[in-house]
Write a protein that holds these residues in place. Structure first.
Motif, short mmCIF file in Angstrom:
data_model
loop_
_atom_site.label_atom_id
_atom_site.label_comp_id
_atom_site.label_asym_id
_atom_site.label_seq_id
_atom_site.Cartn_x
_atom_site.Cartn_y
_atom_site.Cartn_z
N VAL A 7 -8.99 -5.57 -0.45
CA VAL A 7 -9.23 -4.48 -1.39
C VAL A 7 -8.84 -4.95 -2.78
N MET A 8 -9.57 -4.52 -3.80
CA MET A 8 -9.25 -4.82 -5.20
C MET A 8 -9.23 -6.33 -5.48
N GLY A 9 -9.93 -7.09 -4.65
CA GLY A 9 -10.04 -8.51 -4.90
C GLY A 9 -8.95 -9.36 -4.28
N PHE A 10 -8.11 -8.77 -3.42
CA PHE A 10 -7.06 -9.55 -2.77
C PHE A 10 -6.73 -8.93 -1.41
N PRO A 11 -6.09 -9.70 -0.52
CA PRO A 11 -5.73 -9.14 0.78
C PRO A 11 -4.55 -8.18 0.65
N VAL A 12 -4.63 -7.08 1.37
CA VAL A 12 -3.54 -6.10 1.43
C VAL A 12 -3.13 -5.98 2.90
N SER A 13 -1.86 -6.26 3.17
CA SER A 13 -1.37 -6.15 4.54
C SER A 13 -0.34 -5.05 4.65
N LEU A 14 -0.41 -4.35 5.76
CA LEU A 14 0.50 -3.23 6.02
C LEU A 14 1.17 -3.45 7.37
N ARG A 15 2.48 -3.29 7.39
CA ARG A 15 3.23 -3.33 8.63
C ARG A 15 4.14 -2.11 8.66
N VAL A 16 4.03 -1.31 9.70
CA VAL A 16 4.88 -0.14 9.87
C VAL A 16 5.62 -0.29 11.19
N ASP A 17 6.95 -0.25 11.14
CA ASP A 17 7.75 -0.44 12.34
C ASP A 17 8.20 0.87 12.98
N ASP A 18 7.95 2.01 12.33
CA ASP A 18 8.29 3.30 12.92
C ASP A 18 7.38 3.58 14.12
N GLU A 19 7.93 4.25 15.11
CA GLU A 19 7.14 4.72 16.24
C GLU A 19 6.45 6.04 15.88
N GLY A 20 5.25 6.21 16.40
CA GLY A 20 4.60 7.50 16.30
C GLY A 20 3.88 7.79 15.00
N ILE A 21 3.80 6.81 14.10
CA ILE A 21 3.03 7.04 12.87
C ILE A 21 1.55 6.88 13.19
N PRO A 22 0.73 7.89 12.92
CA PRO A 22 -0.67 7.83 13.31
C PRO A 22 -1.46 6.80 12.50
N ARG A 34 -9.09 1.77 -2.08
CA ARG A 34 -10.52 1.60 -2.39
C ARG A 34 -10.96 2.59 -3.47
N GLU A 35 -10.43 3.80 -3.39
CA GLU A 35 -10.74 4.79 -4.42
C GLU A 35 -10.22 4.34 -5.79
N ALA A 36 -8.99 3.83 -5.82
CA ALA A 36 -8.41 3.37 -7.08
C ALA A 36 -9.25 2.24 -7.67
N ASP A 37 -9.71 1.35 -6.82
CA ASP A 37 -10.54 0.24 -7.29
C ASP A 37 -11.84 0.76 -7.89
N ALA A 38 -12.45 1.73 -7.22
CA ALA A 38 -13.72 2.28 -7.70
C ALA A 38 -13.54 3.04 -9.02
N ARG A 39 -12.40 3.70 -9.18
CA ARG A 39 -12.19 4.54 -10.36
C ARG A 39 -11.66 3.78 -11.57
N PHE A 40 -10.84 2.74 -11.32
CA PHE A 40 -10.10 2.14 -12.43
C PHE A 40 -10.45 0.69 -12.71
N SER A 41 -11.41 0.12 -11.99
CA SER A 41 -11.77 -1.27 -12.24
C SER A 41 -12.61 -1.38 -13.51
N PRO A 42 -12.24 -2.29 -14.42
CA PRO A 42 -13.08 -2.52 -15.60
C PRO A 42 -14.32 -3.34 -15.28
N PHE A 43 -14.39 -3.85 -14.06
CA PHE A 43 -15.51 -4.69 -13.65
C PHE A 43 -16.63 -3.90 -12.98
#
Length: 249
Positions: A7-22, A34-43
């Motif tokens: 996203v936004m031209g670079f890899p974004v990784s997410l790790r969540v260690d809590d149990e039960g997070i949907p 993705r919304e931020a990229d679409a709204r605020f990208s000067p490109f």
């Protein structure tokens, strides 16, 4: 939970260690980015930033989000005496140096709102952590694949500004030329909005940016100057030289 997306031209990784997070919590994180990229990208010609830059949207017509981003850009322009400037001479409006950290910090807040308390969100090397301790590596500015430090964070954010990925892309707004004086600037702060903006602003200032960044409230600094000398604040949370766990700044 683990997820990686580009996203936004670079890899974004997410790790969540809590149990039960949907999974929907991760969906919301990447949808927002993705919304931020679409709204605020000067490109992107149809983005809010591009439309404002062309004069199609006046200040009174801007979204609250873009108004906030532009206020942050102006804050750092004034604070650095013009070294940091989202409106460089001869170029269009480019608030990316603020948008990245600001948008990823908001994504972290979406995770917290979903109940996550222990997570790492790594956006192209700029990292928000919660519920640590987590170890984050600081890349060596001259030797790819090597680290110059490993820091330990429980809650907070870390960002690095340097030319090793994108070349001399950070411009000193006072001169209109690529910033000199530093090889890399790493900042730890309570939020990625601060860490990323301060790191970029300080790098744009050159060697004088080290003292400036260190004087910003809540910020700790690890800098490598043009001579390869390491300078860091006493509170910078260096953990050692072992390999980092979740991501490298």
């Amino acid at each position: 939970m683990r997820r990686v997306e580009h996203v936004m031209g670079f890899p974004v990784s997410l790790r969540v260690d809590d149990e039960g997070i949907p999974e929907e919590a991760a969906d919301a994180v990447f949808a927002w980015l993705r919304e931020a990229d679409a709204r605020f990208s000067p490109f992107k010609p149809d983005s809010e930033v591009s439309r404002h830059d062309r004069g199609e949207l006046g200040h009174g017509e801007l979204s609250d989000d873009l108004a906030e981003v532009l206020d942050l850009c102006e804050h750092y322009r004034l604070a650095t005496g013009g070294a940091f400037d989202a409106r460089l001479s001869g170029r269009g409006l480019d608030p990316c140096a603020v948008v990245k950290g600001w948008s990823v910090q908001r994504a972290a807040e979406l995770l917290r709102a979903a109940g996550a308390t222990r997570f790492v969100l790594n956006a192209g090397g700029d990292v928000v952590v919660s519920g640590g301790p987590w170890r984050v590596g600081v890349r060596h500015p001259q030797h790819a694949g090597s680290l110059c430090a490993v820091l330990e964070l429980t809650d907070g954010a870390v960002a690095t500004s340097a030319p090793y990925e994108r070349g001399d892309h950070i411009i000193d707004g006072r001169t209109g030329r690529p910033a000199t004086g530093l090889l890399s600037m790493t900042v730890v702060a309570p939020s990625l909005t601060e860490a990323d903006s301060v790191a970029t602003a300080a790098f744009a200032m050159g060697a004088e940016g080290i003292e400036w960044a260190a004087a910003q409230g809540g910020c700790e600094v690890f800098a490598v100057d043009a001579a390869g000398q390491v300078l860091r604040t006493a509170g910078f949370p260096v953990a050692g030289e072992s390999s980092p766990a979740p991501g490298a700044a």
